[in-house]
Design a protein around this motif. Structure first.
Motif, PDB file in Angstrom:
ATOM      1  N   PHE A   1       0.857  -1.188   0.000  1.00  0.00           N
ATOM      2  CA  PHE A   1       0.000   0.000   0.000  1.00  0.00           C
ATOM      3  C   PHE A   1       0.895   1.240   0.000  1.00  0.00           C
ATOM      4  O   PHE A   1       1.973   1.234   0.595  1.00  0.00           O
ATOM      5  N   TRP A   2       0.419   2.290  -0.654  1.00  0.00           N
ATOM      6  CA  TRP A   2       1.101   3.586  -0.618  1.00  0.00           C
ATOM      7  C   TRP A   2       0.242   4.505   0.230  1.00  0.00           C
ATOM      8  O   TRP A   2      -0.895   4.816  -0.128  1.00  0.00           O
ATOM      9  N   VAL A   3       0.767   4.880   1.377  1.00  0.00           N
ATOM     10  CA  VAL A   3      -0.013   5.574   2.397  1.00  0.00           C
ATOM     11  C   VAL A   3       0.571   6.967   2.609  1.00  0.00           C
ATOM     12  O   VAL A   3       1.728   7.100   3.004  1.00  0.00           O
ATOM     13  N   ARG A   4      -0.230   7.995   2.305  1.00  0.00           N
ATOM     14  CA  ARG A   4       0.281   9.365   2.432  1.00  0.00           C
ATOM     15  C   ARG A   4      -0.216  10.011   3.720  1.00  0.00           C
ATOM     16  O   ARG A   4      -1.399   9.894   4.060  1.00  0.00           O
ATOM     17  N   PHE A   5       0.678  10.682   4.409  1.00  0.00           N
ATOM     18  CA  PHE A   5       0.281  11.366   5.643  1.00  0.00           C
ATOM     19  C   PHE A   5      -0.426  12.670   5.319  1.00  0.00           C
ATOM     20  O   PHE A   5      -0.041  13.383   4.394  1.00  0.00           O
TER      21      PHE A   5
END
Lengths: 482, 482
Positions: free
Chosen positions: A417-421
């Motif tokens: 998964f690519w998880v952006r803050f």
């Protein structure tokens, strides 16, 4: 020469080294130490034999060996001497350190490992080695070693790899990926990394421009960079590489190649949308650049879509297609492959022959065996099911524990998964804090080629069990919330 | 759109592909063929379902997939259309051939193979694969697959190779070759060819001068040449490389490295004499060049001599030492290694990480197992005995059948004889004639880097039985005499 010979040449009759050899070695050591100098006479064979307590013939044998090798010389009846041709060492201290220079490759960042003891490790998106079809692999190796033609496979083979495996790959590419490839236009490589290396060095002349996805896959960036390419980062958004930006680049300069991971973009996990794909192919044909399509984990696409490789498109004449079985079987099973225009693959295979001559014939045969009997397919289905479940769990835990802090798209496929803050987070600091709590994440900044902070994490989920996933995400949530 | 949908989308319910997938694939095919153009409306899901005889939900699933992927678009209640964003193909013929250029490596001559069916093959000096310790290897693989930590070995490992094998090699180098090497200063490679490649690319900057033995080993010549080195051939005589010629070269220009095969020179089989060895080391220290010592078949030295590698010499600070287990076990067991100054090996290992990431962990573990339990040693002793006999036979048959036509030195070691013709012989023509009589010899001219005809043959004898050796030499004698 003051010491008696038997203290200089202490013979050990229990030693596995023959006695004459021990004598010869001892004399050489004395010469090297400078205690026996060129021109020094040696005792007669009988004298020495008596002194050290061996048979005279043994000493003769040692002298003969040393004469033949040039350490000693004999001048007929005058006797045996230390050879006069030996250059004298000028009492230099031994091994003063090397004095030649070399290229420094230390800047190459190694790929990061998969298994870390006692840590919950969110890796780059690697398969779970605990699921690897170990029994099947062991059985395949066993059969390979028992086959009639087993001697044949121990000699040299084709630099393109075992024909049997290339045929199995051809069939798979045709059935599963709509690709029509002749087995002579496949070169099997040691993982997709070698396919990248060979492609870069076959394709690139010094100073050629290569467009790269940004953020992107660091090993590809490094490989094309070290091959002499000038690298231009092209933005990636939620439809994949921004092809409009690539088109602008094509208008301003000649580009040699584009490196893309359209199936599951690395690291953002985005699948390139079809209009971008078609546009990319159109640009490639118009401007004559190669598309290097890295399809590193094709099998693991979970959404209901017919997403075939660019290389399957009838109009895509310039695609160099790279894929691998390493993600399917195990990272250590380094079987990758590259296909493309026939003359290109031929040249690439020639380069390969001076790198490591050929692949691992035994492993290639074993994997071909597993493909033919359907074991690879069965394993893929099983892994697909398990990773599919873990993907759902990952989605669920991210929503439950982190939804206020992060934004993400559930990826259509791939093992991360690519998880952006939502707020700026120092991901390196986060990494340090998490490590103390038993959770490891990958460094994000390696994916950024523009220096821009990504403020995101790539979280590979496939190697973690349900408990590990929940525990891992909870820990990240706890640390982020502080 | 004139044809009814059920002829466009013939559903095969026995197909392993899901029905919705078949529908989606069919629609994509129509779009690609240009029969469904951007903006074309698609029938409602119920209409299409009735027409092709499937459940309506199946059509909805297919449409959803195609919308998500960008092939179709929906504008609320107006219905579903072929996406307007698709670039139109300009009726270009598919796959017109690639339009990108690339580097041509076709000039690289492949190494020649070992086993040729129904031929008596005098090869380059390869071991007999029929003697390979197949049972032992099979058992080692089996044990490796059963060990407790077997999952661990399937992940990524060190780019220097398995530590266990490096430790086994360290012990062997210390016991058998007088070399004091730390296991961190060894990089295991895929055969000595990869060791050569890595060494060349770590050592050479474009235009650096490398001195090469002439006649010499073509793959090394090609590898250093492709790495950008300027190659200078240095003569070889019956004492090995003519070091005086090298010294002259050093006086006239700066040289970066010397490539030597001192143990058994390739192709002449000469063992470099000790005064030359010491002089070479002295020159290396004085002029600061690297000595690349290729010790490709160390084990097979038959004369009574303590011939240790240059790398074992206490004064040799600039030696990069390359060796291999491939000649000992089998060519397909591609385990080579390189040792040298710590910083050099570190840089070389970093380069390796972008070539193929790491070696074959499973094979490296299996070979370490065989070294630890002594199986490699036992095999070496057995092979040594057999090759020793074949060497005697070769000597005998050459004397009996060819002594009037050729001159040769019985080599101190190695698995080939270097046989010079007393009269000029067209060796390529000879090769053709022999092939018709069922005997294959290697092309000699590849060994000559100066264009000078060598008028000689390198005859590898180790892969041939007594009968084959006699028959082979007799045939050569018959053809040469005509």
């Amino acid at each position: 020469m003051l010491r008696p010979w038997h203290t200089i040449l202490p013979i050990d009759f229990g030693n596995e080294l023959a006695v004459y050899q021990q004598i010869a070695d001892g004399i050489i050591a004395e010469i090297k130490k400078g205690r026996l100098r060129p021109g020094t006479p040696l005792p007669g064979s009988r004298v020495l034999a008596d002194d050290i307590g061996v048979n005279r013939k043994t000493v003769v044998l040692a002298y003969e060996a040393l004469i033949a090798e040039g350490w000693l010389e004999t001048t007929g009846k005058r006797g045996t001497f230390v050879s006069g041709e030996l250059p004298r060492f000028k009492n230099e201290p031994p091994r003063t350190g090397s004095s030649f220079g070399f290229n420094d490759y230390h800047t190459i960042q190694p790929m990061q490992g998969s298994v870390t003891a006692n840590l919950i490790a969110f890796n780059d998106g690697l398969p779970d080695v605990r699921l690897a079809p170990m029994e099947e692999l062991a059985r395949a190796y066993k059969r390979i070693f028992k086959q009639k033609a087993r001697w044949r496979m121990l000699g040299y083979g084709s630099e393109k790899g075992e024909e049997r495996l290339r045929l199995a790959l051809t069939a798979m590419l045709s059935h599963k990926r709509g690709m029509n490839v002749h087995h002579n236009d496949i070169c099997i490589t040691r993982g997709s990394q070698m396919a990248l290396y060979l492609t870069a060095h076959t394709l690139i002349s010094n100073g050629d421009t290569v467009a790269m996805e940004s953020p992107g896959y660091l090993p590809a960036w490094q490989t094309f960079g070290k091959a002499g390419a000038k690298l231009v980062p092209i933005k990636v958004d939620d439809k994949g590489m921004v092809i409009e930006e690539l088109e602008q680049l094509c208008k301003s300069r000649r580009i040699k190649a584009v490196y893309v991971t359209p199936h599951h973009q690395f690291p953002t996990a985005v699948s390139m949308k079809v209009e971008r794909r078609l546009k990319l192919i159109e640009l490639s044909n118009r401007y004559g650049f190669a598309i290097i399509e890295d399809d590193y984990d094709h099998e693991f696409h979970f959404e209901a879509k017919s997403l075939l490789p660019l290389a399957s498109n009838a109009h895509a004449a310039n695609v160099i297609y790279i894929s691998s079985l390493s993600k399917l079987v195990a990272p250590a099973v380094r079987i990758g492959y590259v296909t493309g225009p026939a003359a290109f693959i031929q040249s690439l295979a020639s380069l390969r022959s001076i790198i490591d001559r050929q692949g691992d014939t035994i492993m290639e045969q074993a994997i071909a065996e597993l493909m033919e009997e359907g074991a690879i397919n069965r394993h893929a289905k099983r892994a697909f099911g398990i990773y599919g479940e873990r993907r759902e769990l990952m989605d669920q835990y991210l929503t439950t524990h982190l939804s206020k802090r992060v934004t993400y798209q559930k990826p259509e496929g791939g093992l991360a998964f690519w998880v952006r803050f939502n707020q700026p987070v120092d991901t390196e600091e986060l990494r340090g804090k998490l490590l103390k709590k038993g959770v490891s994440i990958m460094s994000t900044e390696r994916f950024s080629f523009t220096g821009e902070p990504l403020n995101a994490l790539r979280l590979g989920y496939a190697s973690l069990t349900q408990t590990e996933l929940e525990e891992g995400i909870k820990t990240i949530a706890t640390v982020v919330k502080r």
